[in-house]
Design a protein around this motif. Structure first.
Motif, PDB file in Angstrom:
ATOM      1  N   ARG A 196      45.134  64.929  46.562  1.00  0.00           N
ATOM      2  CA  ARG A 196      44.569  65.221  45.242  1.00  0.00           C
ATOM      3  C   ARG A 196      43.856  66.567  45.229  1.00  0.00           C
ATOM      4  NH1 ARG A 196      41.552  59.456  44.070  1.00  0.00           N
ATOM      5  NH2 ARG A 196      43.428  58.209  43.709  1.00  0.00           N
ATOM      6  N   TRP A 197      44.079  67.304  44.174  1.00  0.00           N
ATOM      7  CA  TRP A 197      43.230  68.460  43.889  1.00  0.00           C
ATOM      8  C   TRP A 197      41.853  67.893  43.551  1.00  0.00           C
ATOM      9  CZ3 TRP A 197      42.749  71.838  39.018  1.00  0.00           C
ATOM     10  CH2 TRP A 197      42.381  73.152  39.350  1.00  0.00           C
ATOM     11  N   PRO A 198      40.781  68.463  44.084  1.00  0.00           N
ATOM     12  CA  PRO A 198      39.458  67.864  43.889  1.00  0.00           C
ATOM     13  C   PRO A 198      39.080  67.698  42.422  1.00  0.00           C
ATOM     14  CG  PRO A 198      39.376  69.507  45.627  1.00  0.00           C
ATOM     15  CD  PRO A 198      40.737  69.618  45.000  1.00  0.00           C
ATOM     16  N   HIS A 199      38.358  66.622  42.159  1.00  0.00           N
ATOM     17  CA  HIS A 199      37.983  66.332  40.774  1.00  0.00           C
ATOM     18  C   HIS A 199      37.123  67.444  40.185  1.00  0.00           C
ATOM     19  CE1 HIS A 199      34.283  64.932  42.812  1.00  0.00           C
ATOM     20  NE2 HIS A 199      33.694  65.154  41.660  1.00  0.00           N
ATOM     21  N   TYR A 200      36.319  68.105  41.021  1.00  0.00           N
ATOM     22  CA  TYR A 200      35.456  69.164  40.490  1.00  0.00           C
ATOM     23  C   TYR A 200      36.260  70.402  40.093  1.00  0.00           C
ATOM     24  CZ  TYR A 200      35.513  70.018  45.599  1.00  0.00           C
ATOM     25  OH  TYR A 200      35.889  70.170  46.913  1.00  0.00           O
ATOM     26  N   HIS A 201      37.418  70.619  40.731  1.00  0.00           N
ATOM     27  CA  HIS A 201      38.303  71.711  40.291  1.00  0.00           C
ATOM     28  C   HIS A 201      38.970  71.343  38.963  1.00  0.00           C
ATOM     29  CE1 HIS A 201      37.546  74.076  43.698  1.00  0.00           C
ATOM     30  NE2 HIS A 201      38.609  73.809  44.455  1.00  0.00           N
ATOM     31  N   TYR A 202      39.430  70.086  38.865  1.00  0.00           N
ATOM     32  CA  TYR A 202      39.984  69.637  37.582  1.00  0.00           C
ATOM     33  C   TYR A 202      38.947  69.789  36.477  1.00  0.00           C
ATOM     34  CZ  TYR A 202      44.479  67.474  38.930  1.00  0.00           C
ATOM     35  OH  TYR A 202      45.769  67.261  39.314  1.00  0.00           O
ATOM     36  N   ALA A 203      37.701  69.432  36.777  1.00  0.00           N
ATOM     37  CA  ALA A 203      36.641  69.520  35.773  1.00  0.00           C
ATOM     38  C   ALA A 203      36.390  70.957  35.341  1.00  0.00           C
ATOM     39  CB  ALA A 203      35.355  68.886  36.308  1.00  0.00           C
ATOM     40  N   ALA A 204      36.375  71.878  36.315  1.00  0.00           N
ATOM     41  CA  ALA A 204      36.149  73.289  35.982  1.00  0.00           C
ATOM     42  C   ALA A 204      37.273  73.813  35.092  1.00  0.00           C
ATOM     43  CB  ALA A 204      36.054  74.116  37.263  1.00  0.00           C
ATOM     44  N   LEU A 205      38.510  73.412  35.395  1.00  0.00           N
ATOM     45  CA  LEU A 205      39.648  73.837  34.569  1.00  0.00           C
ATOM     46  C   LEU A 205      39.556  73.208  33.180  1.00  0.00           C
ATOM     47  CD1 LEU A 205      42.354  75.333  34.303  1.00  0.00           C
ATOM     48  CD2 LEU A 205      43.476  73.294  35.267  1.00  0.00           C
ATOM     49  N   ALA A 206      39.215  71.922  33.128  1.00  0.00           N
ATOM     50  CA  ALA A 206      39.085  71.233  31.838  1.00  0.00           C
ATOM     51  C   ALA A 206      38.007  71.884  30.982  1.00  0.00           C
ATOM     52  CB  ALA A 206      38.766  69.756  32.061  1.00  0.00           C
ATOM     53  N   GLN A 207      36.884  72.214  31.592  1.00  0.00           N
ATOM     54  CA  GLN A 207      35.786  72.836  30.856  1.00  0.00           C
ATOM     55  C   GLN A 207      36.238  74.133  30.197  1.00  0.00           C
ATOM     56  OE1 GLN A 207      32.554  71.531  30.573  1.00  0.00           O
ATOM     57  NE2 GLN A 207      32.167  73.175  29.106  1.00  0.00           N
ATOM     58  N   LYS A 208      36.982  74.933  30.955  1.00  0.00           N
ATOM     59  CA  LYS A 208      37.471  76.215  30.427  1.00  0.00           C
ATOM     60  C   LYS A 208      38.484  75.991  29.304  1.00  0.00           C
ATOM     61  CE  LYS A 208      39.518  80.616  31.936  1.00  0.00           C
ATOM     62  NZ  LYS A 208      38.376  81.453  31.515  1.00  0.00           N
ATOM     63  N   LEU A 209      39.389  75.066  29.511  1.00  0.00           N
ATOM     64  CA  LEU A 209      40.429  74.814  28.507  1.00  0.00           C
ATOM     65  C   LEU A 209      39.842  74.266  27.214  1.00  0.00           C
ATOM     66  CD1 LEU A 209      43.168  73.258  30.834  1.00  0.00           C
ATOM     67  CD2 LEU A 209      43.333  75.436  29.624  1.00  0.00           C
TER      68      LEU A 209
END
Length: 350
Positions: A196-209
């Motif tokens: 898994r790509w770390p959840h905190y990386h997903y969160a950072a991407l989601a925040q930007k999007l």
């Protein structure tokens, strides 16, 4: 020509098997194709136009149950199948077509299947490096296709059929708005956090999007991915959380497919849903760590793979914090965003 297929038991493998069905239909347009697979596969098979019938396999994965397989085979004799294709490599998977007395039974040699299959193919893994090539090769005479380069090109990649009504119904079922375009995230993986790509990386991407690009985020996965989805959502600002929907464990497989089809693009770990997104021809950023895309890559011209290491690493638990693998930690959100932005910029306007 009536074709019976013993299909795979995993989402990704089932998706790639559609290339065989598409090839068989192209070679034999009047043929009927029935696929026997676990009942959960039905939503996928029903979205494959080449498949006429999905036949549920009532036995659990790993169960030998020769008596039950004999009963199933004898029951299928009345269907008049002329050809069988056995995609799993196990001994037991070849039993039903044998007991059904189907005249031609094709498959790779696999697990000592002499006699059960009468069109037995010895597998040279170097000659067919991709799983999809191994599936498609079974559609052709073994004397004419002895390596992947003998296959007609381009291969017919998986392509699921989803209607606008399917999408609209699924959005309504979950009260999802279309005011913001959606980006789908598939943060789960079959064997835990190492893939898994770390959840905190997903969160950072989601925040930007969400905050900078005006998107909403749909999080997909099974019940066991729900916690990872919540970790992503809770790492967002309160305002951004309003545009992030954790659908993991809430949807059926059919609903998940329909909702993925509604997304402008998808970001996914190496998972079955990654292959679904590819078959839906969604712009896709696929993130790989210890698992390798060399055998089962996403089959789509709209897919981009990001991987920072080479080779295959049989790792079930990463050695970094929370079980993540360092090679996936090292993939930064800005790199994924750049790939996503490029894919979206080349998409034709709706």
């Amino acid at each position: 020509m009536k074709i019976f297929v013993v299909g795979p038991s995993w989402v990704g493998d089932m998706m790639m098997s559609q290339s065989l069905y598409r090839t068989l239909k192209a070679l034999h347009p009047a043929a009927t194709i029935d696929v026997m697979a676990p009942a959960w596969c039905r939503p996928l098979l029903e979205k494959m136009p080449e498949v006429d019938n999905a036949i549920p396999m009532p036995l659990g994965h790993g169960a030998l149950a020769i008596g039950e397989r004999r009963r199933l085979g004898k029951q299928l004799r009345e269907n008049g199948y002329t050809h069988a294709y056995v995609l799993p490599n196990s001994f037991k998977s070849a039993l039903v077509p044998f007991f059904a007395d189907i005249p031609k039974r094709t498959g790779w040699r696999g697990e000592m299947r002499y006699g059960l299959l009468n069109d037995l193919r010895p597998l040279d893994k170097d000659a067919f490096p991709l799983m999809v090539e191994r599936y498609v090769a079974l559609a052709y005479d073994k004397q004419k296709v002895q390596k992947a380069t003998d296959l007609p090109q381009p291969l017919l990649w998986p392509k699921l059929s989803v209607t606008e009504r399917d999408i609209s119904t699924a959005l309504t079922q979950f009260s999802l708005s279309t005011q913001r375009p959606a980006i789908g995230f598939c943060p789960g993986a079959e064997f835990g956090p190492a893939k898994r790509w770390p959840h905190y990386h997903y969160a950072a991407l989601a925040q930007k999007l969400i905050a900078e690009q005006g998107y909403q985020i749909f999080l997909f996965g099974s019940q066991k991915d729900k916690e990872a989805g919540e970790e992503i959502k809770q790492a967002l600002t309160p305002e951004a959380r309003e545009a992030c929907f954790n659908l993991a464990g809430e949807t059926s497989l059919e609903q998940a497919v329909n909702l993925i089809a509604s997304c402008k693009a998808v970001v996914s770990n190496d998972s079955g849903l990654m292959h679904v997104a590819a078959a839906l021809e969604r712009p896709l950023v696929a993130l790989y760590g210890p698992s390798s895309p060399d055998f089962t890559p996403p089959l789509s011209y709209k897919a981009r793979v990001i991987r920072l290491i080479t080779g295959y690493h049989k790792i079930r638990k990463g050695d970094a914090e929370q079980g993540y693998h360092q090679s996936l930690i090292d993939i930064q959100p800005k790199q994924v965003f750049a790939e996503l932005e490029h894919l979206l910029s080349t998409e034709p306007s709706a």
